[in-house]
Design a protein around this motif. Structure first.
Motif, PDB file in Angstrom:
ATOM      1  N   ALA A  24      44.095  23.142  51.560  1.00  0.00           N
ATOM      2  CA  ALA A  24      44.895  24.039  50.723  1.00  0.00           C
ATOM      3  C   ALA A  24      44.086  24.521  49.517  1.00  0.00           C
ATOM      4  CB  ALA A  24      46.160  23.319  50.252  1.00  0.00           C
ATOM      5  N   LEU A  25      43.336  23.622  48.906  1.00  0.00           N
ATOM      6  CA  LEU A  25      42.504  24.020  47.772  1.00  0.00           C
ATOM      7  C   LEU A  25      41.378  24.955  48.205  1.00  0.00           C
ATOM      8  CD1 LEU A  25      42.277  20.668  45.793  1.00  0.00           C
ATOM      9  CD2 LEU A  25      43.568  22.725  45.184  1.00  0.00           C
ATOM     10  N   GLY A  26      40.895  24.794  49.427  1.00  0.00           N
ATOM     11  CA  GLY A  26      39.881  25.703  49.950  1.00  0.00           C
ATOM     12  C   GLY A  26      40.415  27.112  50.118  1.00  0.00           C
ATOM     13  N   VAL A  27      41.652  27.231  50.573  1.00  0.00           N
ATOM     14  CA  VAL A  27      42.278  28.550  50.706  1.00  0.00           C
ATOM     15  C   VAL A  27      42.446  29.189  49.333  1.00  0.00           C
ATOM     16  CG1 VAL A  27      44.405  29.734  51.356  1.00  0.00           C
ATOM     17  CG2 VAL A  27      43.417  28.027  52.877  1.00  0.00           C
ATOM     18  N   VAL A  28      42.904  28.412  48.368  1.00  0.00           N
ATOM     19  CA  VAL A  28      43.075  28.932  47.009  1.00  0.00           C
ATOM     20  C   VAL A  28      41.734  29.382  46.434  1.00  0.00           C
ATOM     21  CG1 VAL A  28      43.703  28.293  44.650  1.00  0.00           C
ATOM     22  CG2 VAL A  28      45.156  27.603  46.549  1.00  0.00           C
ATOM     23  N   ALA A  29      40.685  28.591  46.657  1.00  0.00           N
ATOM     24  CA  ALA A  29      39.362  28.957  46.150  1.00  0.00           C
ATOM     25  C   ALA A  29      38.862  30.244  46.802  1.00  0.00           C
ATOM     26  CB  ALA A  29      38.375  27.824  46.407  1.00  0.00           C
ATOM     27  N   GLY A  30      39.110  30.394  48.095  1.00  0.00           N
ATOM     28  CA  GLY A  30      38.708  31.624  48.776  1.00  0.00           C
ATOM     29  C   GLY A  30      39.447  32.835  48.252  1.00  0.00           C
ATOM     30  N   GLU A  31      40.724  32.680  47.981  1.00  0.00           N
ATOM     31  CA  GLU A  31      41.509  33.784  47.421  1.00  0.00           C
ATOM     32  C   GLU A  31      41.023  34.152  46.029  1.00  0.00           C
ATOM     33  OE1 GLU A  31      43.957  35.681  48.689  1.00  0.00           O
ATOM     34  OE2 GLU A  31      43.655  34.715  50.620  1.00  0.00           O
ATOM     35  N   ARG A  32      40.703  33.145  45.221  1.00  0.00           N
ATOM     36  CA  ARG A  32      40.205  33.422  43.869  1.00  0.00           C
ATOM     37  C   ARG A  32      38.859  34.117  43.910  1.00  0.00           C
ATOM     38  NH1 ARG A  32      40.177  28.444  40.073  1.00  0.00           N
ATOM     39  NH2 ARG A  32      39.262  30.038  38.762  1.00  0.00           N
ATOM     40  N   ALA A  33      38.022  33.751  44.884  1.00  0.00           N
ATOM     41  CA  ALA A  33      36.684  34.341  44.973  1.00  0.00           C
ATOM     42  C   ALA A  33      36.739  35.808  45.391  1.00  0.00           C
ATOM     43  CB  ALA A  33      35.832  33.545  45.941  1.00  0.00           C
ATOM     44  N   THR A  34      37.736  36.178  46.176  1.00  0.00           N
ATOM     45  CA  THR A  34      37.806  37.546  46.676  1.00  0.00           C
ATOM     46  C   THR A  34      38.744  38.428  45.861  1.00  0.00           C
ATOM     47  OG1 THR A  34      39.552  36.965  48.246  1.00  0.00           O
ATOM     48  CG2 THR A  34      37.267  36.838  49.027  1.00  0.00           C
ATOM     49  N   THR A  35      39.356  37.900  44.825  1.00  0.00           N
ATOM     50  CA  THR A  35      40.331  38.664  44.055  1.00  0.00           C
ATOM     51  C   THR A  35      39.739  39.938  43.443  1.00  0.00           C
ATOM     52  OG1 THR A  35      41.625  36.712  43.509  1.00  0.00           O
ATOM     53  CG2 THR A  35      41.870  38.600  42.061  1.00  0.00           C
ATOM     54  N   GLY A  36      38.591  39.852  42.824  1.00  0.00           N
ATOM     55  CA  GLY A  36      38.024  40.991  42.133  1.00  0.00           C
ATOM     56  C   GLY A  36      37.199  41.899  43.035  1.00  0.00           C
ATOM     57  N   ARG A  37      37.039  41.573  44.306  1.00  0.00           N
ATOM     58  CA  ARG A  37      36.147  42.323  45.176  1.00  0.00           C
ATOM     59  C   ARG A  37      36.848  43.305  46.088  1.00  0.00           C
ATOM     60  NH1 ARG A  37      32.289  37.308  46.937  1.00  0.00           N
ATOM     61  NH2 ARG A  37      31.776  36.699  44.839  1.00  0.00           N
ATOM     62  N   GLU A  38      38.162  43.315  46.079  1.00  0.00           N
ATOM     63  CA  GLU A  38      38.883  44.229  46.965  1.00  0.00           C
ATOM     64  C   GLU A  38      38.714  45.666  46.490  1.00  0.00           C
ATOM     65  OE1 GLU A  38      42.868  42.879  47.074  1.00  0.00           O
ATOM     66  OE2 GLU A  38      42.357  40.957  47.963  1.00  0.00           O
ATOM     67  N   THR A  39      38.696  46.599  47.437  1.00  0.00           N
ATOM     68  CA  THR A  39      38.552  48.006  47.082  1.00  0.00           C
ATOM     69  C   THR A  39      39.902  48.693  47.177  1.00  0.00           C
ATOM     70  OG1 THR A  39      38.014  48.551  49.371  1.00  0.00           O
ATOM     71  CG2 THR A  39      36.175  48.118  47.881  1.00  0.00           C
ATOM     72  N   GLY A  40      40.114  49.622  46.290  1.00  0.00           N
ATOM     73  CA  GLY A  40      41.371  50.380  46.284  1.00  0.00           C
ATOM     74  C   GLY A  40      42.532  49.551  45.774  1.00  0.00           C
ATOM     75  N   GLY A  41      43.520  50.237  45.203  1.00  0.00           N
ATOM     76  CA  GLY A  41      44.730  49.579  44.716  1.00  0.00           C
ATOM     77  C   GLY A  41      44.436  48.541  43.641  1.00  0.00           C
ATOM     78  N   GLY A  42      45.447  47.859  43.210  1.00  0.00           N
ATOM     79  CA  GLY A  42      45.280  46.798  42.226  1.00  0.00           C
ATOM     80  C   GLY A  42      44.715  47.288  40.912  1.00  0.00           C
ATOM     81  N   ARG A  43      43.962  46.421  40.261  1.00  0.00           N
ATOM     82  CA  ARG A  43      43.398  46.743  38.940  1.00  0.00           C
ATOM     83  C   ARG A  43      42.127  47.533  39.050  1.00  0.00           C
ATOM     84  NH1 ARG A  43      43.693  40.865  36.324  1.00  0.00           N
ATOM     85  NH2 ARG A  43      45.327  40.217  37.677  1.00  0.00           N
TER      86      ARG A  43
END
Length: 53
Positions: A34-53
């Motif tokens: 579960a912590l691995g999934v959370v870490a993966g989500e945190r690592a990819t948060t700022g890298r998505e293209t389009g939408g969001g911030r």
């Protein structure tokens, strides 16, 4: 500074998992996954293209 915080977070998480593993190994495996999934989500948060911030 950010790198230091990440290292401290990693060390605290490893200590937590080690403590849980000493009590119950399957629980530590589930918690680690579960912590691995959370870490993966945190690592990819700022890298998505389009939408969001």
């Amino acid at each position: 500074m950010v790198r230091l915080v990440l290292v401290l977070e990693l060390l605290c998480t490893a200590a937590l998992l080690l403590g849980v593993a000493l009590m119950n190994v399957p629980a530590a495996l589930v918690l680690g996954g579960a912590l691995g999934v959370v870490a993966g989500e945190r690592a990819t948060t700022g890298r998505e293209t389009g939408g969001g911030r």
